[in-house]
Enzyme design. Structure first.
Site, PDB file in Angstrom:
ATOM      1  N   TYR A 154     -11.666 -29.618  38.984  1.00 17.47           N
ATOM      2  CA  TYR A 154     -12.184 -28.197  38.175  1.00 17.47           C
ATOM      3  C   TYR A 154     -13.222 -28.451  37.251  1.00 17.47           C
ATOM      4  CZ  TYR A 154     -11.564 -24.237  35.284  1.00 17.47           C
ATOM      5  OH  TYR A 154     -11.898 -23.193  34.353  1.00 17.47           O
ATOM      6  N   LYS A 158     -16.960 -26.885  37.552  1.00 19.83           N
ATOM      7  CA  LYS A 158     -17.822 -26.173  36.433  1.00 19.83           C
ATOM      8  C   LYS A 158     -19.013 -26.816  35.885  1.00 19.83           C
ATOM      9  CE  LYS A 158     -14.956 -22.849  35.775  1.00 19.83           C
ATOM     10  NZ  LYS A 158     -15.173 -21.555  36.063  1.00 19.83           N
TER      11      LYS A 158
END
Length: 269
Positions: A154, A158
């Site tokens: 994750y 980003k």
């Protein structure tokens, strides 16, 4: 202060910029407008006297802004996100600023390939679309700890999304890196309820950048930060651009603002 990373000037926001002047009007284009943060960005834009038009791009149109103050300024266009640069080319040519609030709500429940497509590929396509349309300032909803080299998928996603937007070549990029988002309702069941009720009470144990933030406040921070930058670019940004131009043989590199809780909380009042 400023530093250079891979040819890009990174500007850490540490002080208030000038308030907008009455002449600092603009149009804004938004993608991800129906999400918890994106919807609050749109509401702030509609309420702002400096924003004269808001264009939302998405897979479908929505009535969630009906009745909002300034709703007459809103235009919505249904586009294919897989063909964003083709479908939306005509909709962004007269916009100064852009906001990207795309993201998968619960990435652990979606295939990694889909998370990458939404967060990275679509964000990069939106950046390129805006660059070609003449946008001079884009703001991206990212995450605390964003790092393309992270072991966490994750956090890596980003970081890759940030790189994709910076690489689009828009003159100024603002990366908002919030931690826990506090929403009016619990969106993701018991886990979300626990996070929103317990973690804020423990925020004093962690570095300030991990402080929780209400989505309404974050939406306001996006817009006020952009308007102040438009009204009078900060001295730090100007010097960063000058330094970039002086050291680059191919022109000025983007100026990138990185904002965590300690930076964007100044815009809440």
């Amino acid at each position: 202060y400023q530093r250079r990373v891979h040819g890009t000037v990174i500007l850490q926001i540490t002080a208030n910029m000038s308030v907008p002047s009455s002449g600092s009007v603009y149009k804004a284009v938004v993608i991800g407008a129906t999400g918890a943060v994106g919807s609050n960005i749109v509401k702030q834009l509609l309420q702002s006297p400096h924003c004269v038009g808001v264009t939302c791009l998405g897979r479908r149109t929505t009535d969630m802004f009906d009745g909002e103050e300034g709703a007459h300024k809103l235009k919505q266009h249904q586009v294919r996100l897989d063909h964003l640069e083709e479908d939306a080319r005509e909709f962004v040519h007269d916009h100064k600023v852009a906001f990207c609030a795309l993201g998968v709500g619960e990435p652990t429940k979606v295939a990694k390939e889909e998370v990458w497509k939404v967060d990275v590929e679509y964000a990069g396509a939106f950046g390129r679309l805006c660059k070609n349309g003449g946008v001079s300032h884009i703001s991206l909803l990212s995450s605390v700890g964003a790092d393309i080299h992270s072991w966490s998928y994750y956090i890596k996603v980003k970081g890759a999304a940030e790189k994709a937007v910076v690489d689009s070549g828009i003159e100024r990029v603002s990366l908002f890196r919030p931690a826990l988002l506090v929403t009016p309702t619990y969106r993701y069941g018991l886990k979300d309820k626990f996070n929103q009720n317990v973690l804020p009470k423990l925020s004093w144990l962690f570095p300030a950048r991990f402080h929780h933030v209400k989505v309404e406040d974050l939406g306001k921070a996006f817009v006020v930060h952009t308007e102040r930058a438009l009204a009078q670019p900060s001295a730090a940004a100007s010097s960063a651009a000058a330094a970039s131009s002086a050291t680059s043989g191919t022109g000025t590199a983007p100026v990138v603002d990185i904002l965590h809780w300690p930076q964007f909380k100044q815009y809440f009042t």
